[in-house]
Scaffold this motif. Sequence first.
Motif, PDB file in Angstrom:
ATOM      1  N   ILE A   1       0.704  -1.083   0.060  1.00 47.69           N
ATOM      2  CA  ILE A   1      -0.004   0.018  -0.093  1.00 47.69           C
ATOM      3  C   ILE A   1       0.926   1.366  -0.022  1.00 47.69           C
ATOM      4  N   GLU A   2       1.890   1.228   0.637  1.00 43.81           N
ATOM      5  CA  GLU A   2       2.966   2.289   1.087  1.00 43.81           C
ATOM      6  C   GLU A   2       4.105   1.930   1.096  1.00 43.81           C
ATOM      7  N   ALA A   3       5.082   2.352   0.665  1.00 43.40           N
ATOM      8  CA  ALA A   3       6.597   2.134   1.180  1.00 43.40           C
ATOM      9  C   ALA A   3       7.480   3.585   1.166  1.00 43.40           C
ATOM     10  N   ASP A   4       7.651   4.122   2.174  1.00 40.43           N
ATOM     11  CA  ASP A   4       8.328   5.026   2.279  1.00 40.43           C
ATOM     12  C   ASP A   4       9.805   4.585   3.557  1.00 40.43           C
ATOM     13  N   ALA A   5      10.415   5.888   3.661  1.00 41.12           N
ATOM     14  CA  ALA A   5      11.670   5.647   4.566  1.00 41.12           C
ATOM     15  C   ALA A   5      11.170   5.372   6.019  1.00 41.12           C
ATOM     16  N   ASP A   6       9.950   5.815   6.485  1.00 41.33           N
ATOM     17  CA  ASP A   6       9.339   5.624   7.912  1.00 41.33           C
ATOM     18  C   ASP A   6       8.292   4.880   7.802  1.00 41.33           C
ATOM     19  N   LEU A   7       7.510   4.400   6.539  1.00 41.67           N
ATOM     20  CA  LEU A   7       6.268   3.328   6.576  1.00 41.67           C
ATOM     21  C   LEU A   7       6.505   2.453   5.654  1.00 41.67           C
ATOM     22  N   TYR A   8       6.206   1.298   6.143  1.00 37.22           N
ATOM     23  CA  TYR A   8       5.933   0.118   5.059  1.00 37.22           C
ATOM     24  C   TYR A   8       4.643  -0.469   5.479  1.00 37.22           C
ATOM     25  N   LEU A   9       3.910  -0.343   4.355  1.00 36.94           N
ATOM     26  CA  LEU A   9       2.100  -0.647   4.622  1.00 36.94           C
ATOM     27  C   LEU A   9       1.896  -1.750   3.776  1.00 36.94           C
ATOM     28  N   ALA A  10       1.472  -2.883   3.938  1.00 38.07           N
ATOM     29  CA  ALA A  10       0.922  -3.962   3.100  1.00 38.07           C
ATOM     30  C   ALA A  10      -0.320  -4.933   3.716  1.00 38.07           C
ATOM     31  N   GLU A  11      -1.046  -5.326   2.490  1.00 37.30           N
ATOM     32  CA  GLU A  11      -2.025  -5.885   2.595  1.00 37.30           C
ATOM     33  C   GLU A  11      -1.877  -7.455   2.374  1.00 37.30           C
ATOM     34  N   ILE A  12      -2.215  -8.437   2.876  1.00 40.24           N
ATOM     35  CA  ILE A  12      -2.146  -9.645   2.500  1.00 40.24           C
ATOM     36  C   ILE A  12      -3.285 -10.474   2.294  1.00 40.24           C
ATOM     37  N   ASP A  13      -3.510 -11.071   1.215  1.00 40.84           N
ATOM     38  CA  ASP A  13      -4.940 -11.816   1.027  1.00 40.84           C
ATOM     39  C   ASP A  13      -6.157 -11.153   0.980  1.00 40.84           C
ATOM     40  N   GLY A  14      -5.775  -9.611   1.133  1.00 36.84           N
ATOM     41  CA  GLY A  14      -7.314  -8.935   1.365  1.00 36.84           C
ATOM     42  C   GLY A  14      -7.609  -9.161   2.912  1.00 36.84           C
ATOM     43  N   LYS A  15      -6.881  -9.707   3.793  1.00 37.52           N
ATOM     44  CA  LYS A  15      -7.577  -9.988   5.011  1.00 37.52           C
ATOM     45  C   LYS A  15      -6.600  -9.361   6.283  1.00 37.52           C
ATOM     46  N   VAL A  16      -5.203  -9.141   6.051  1.00 36.70           N
ATOM     47  CA  VAL A  16      -4.429  -8.655   7.004  1.00 36.70           C
ATOM     48  C   VAL A  16      -3.730  -7.521   6.535  1.00 36.70           C
ATOM     49  N   ILE A  17      -3.435  -6.449   7.377  1.00 35.48           N
ATOM     50  CA  ILE A  17      -2.729  -5.241   6.848  1.00 35.48           C
ATOM     51  C   ILE A  17      -1.458  -5.091   7.882  1.00 35.48           C
ATOM     52  N   VAL A  18      -0.148  -5.047   7.558  1.00 38.19           N
ATOM     53  CA  VAL A  18       0.766  -4.835   8.459  1.00 38.19           C
ATOM     54  C   VAL A  18       1.461  -3.636   8.158  1.00 38.19           C
ATOM     55  N   LYS A  19       1.847  -2.774   9.136  1.00 40.78           N
ATOM     56  CA  LYS A  19       2.513  -1.633   9.088  1.00 40.78           C
ATOM     57  C   LYS A  19       3.773  -1.713  10.019  1.00 40.78           C
ATOM     58  N   ILE A  20       4.747  -1.391   9.306  1.00 37.64           N
ATOM     59  CA  ILE A  20       6.247  -1.301  10.004  1.00 37.64           C
ATOM     60  C   ILE A  20       6.880   0.089   9.677  1.00 37.64           C
ATOM     61  N   GLY A  21       7.526   0.320  10.731  1.00 38.54           N
ATOM     62  CA  GLY A  21       8.193   1.655  10.633  1.00 38.54           C
ATOM     63  C   GLY A  21       7.751   2.718  11.771  1.00 38.54           C
ATOM     64  N   SER A  22       8.444   3.819  11.615  1.00 37.18           N
ATOM     65  CA  SER A  22       8.255   4.649  12.978  1.00 37.18           C
ATOM     66  C   SER A  22       6.859   5.670  12.590  1.00 37.18           C
ATOM     67  N   ARG A  23       6.457   5.649  11.521  1.00 39.60           N
ATOM     68  CA  ARG A  23       5.467   6.757  11.311  1.00 39.60           C
ATOM     69  C   ARG A  23       4.176   6.238  11.987  1.00 39.60           C
ATOM     70  N   PHE A  24       3.636   6.873  12.982  1.00 41.55           N
ATOM     71  CA  PHE A  24       2.498   6.728  13.861  1.00 41.55           C
ATOM     72  C   PHE A  24       1.131   6.675  12.905  1.00 41.55           C
ATOM     73  N   ASP A  25       1.020   7.826  12.168  1.00 38.25           N
ATOM     74  CA  ASP A  25      -0.424   8.070  11.796  1.00 38.25           C
ATOM     75  C   ASP A  25      -0.447   7.576  10.272  1.00 38.25           C
ATOM     76  N   CYS A  26      -1.107   6.405  10.067  1.00 42.09           N
ATOM     77  CA  CYS A  26      -1.283   5.973   8.641  1.00 42.09           C
ATOM     78  C   CYS A  26      -2.814   5.453   8.616  1.00 42.09           C
ATOM     79  N   GLY A  27      -3.787   5.973   9.616  1.00 38.86           N
ATOM     80  CA  GLY A  27      -5.046   5.851   9.436  1.00 38.86           C
ATOM     81  C   GLY A  27      -5.958   5.965   8.254  1.00 38.86           C
ATOM     82  N   ASN A  28      -5.574   6.979   7.467  1.00 40.67           N
ATOM     83  CA  ASN A  28      -6.024   7.571   6.213  1.00 40.67           C
ATOM     84  C   ASN A  28      -5.660   6.315   5.281  1.00 40.67           C
TER      85      ASN A  28
END
Length: 108
Positions: A60-87
Amino acid sequence: MWPFPADKVMQGYAYILTHPGTPMIFYDHFFDWGLKNEIAQLVSIRDRHGIQPDSELRIIEADADLYLAEIDGKVIVKIGSRFDCGNLIPAGFQVVAHGDGYAVWEKI
């Protein structure tokens, strides 16, 4: 040897236990480092949603402070220091695991 700095170990597990592939858990991390509950929670999410080596991955997103990915349309994982990714999180997902530098949502 674990290639992740000690303070990033759980971020590594959040990645490998939610993504396609065949993950491995180190005995020391599970039993000696006090990470058993956090790791077990991620394993439970993987099992509950049937994440497999051939699961579908959508970044979904890949930046220096955020990696966000969706797996099988069922699970989303966020890795990184960015706190606000709710949008970036679609409606219908709720947080089911989180820790230092990671969070996992699952579809309700």
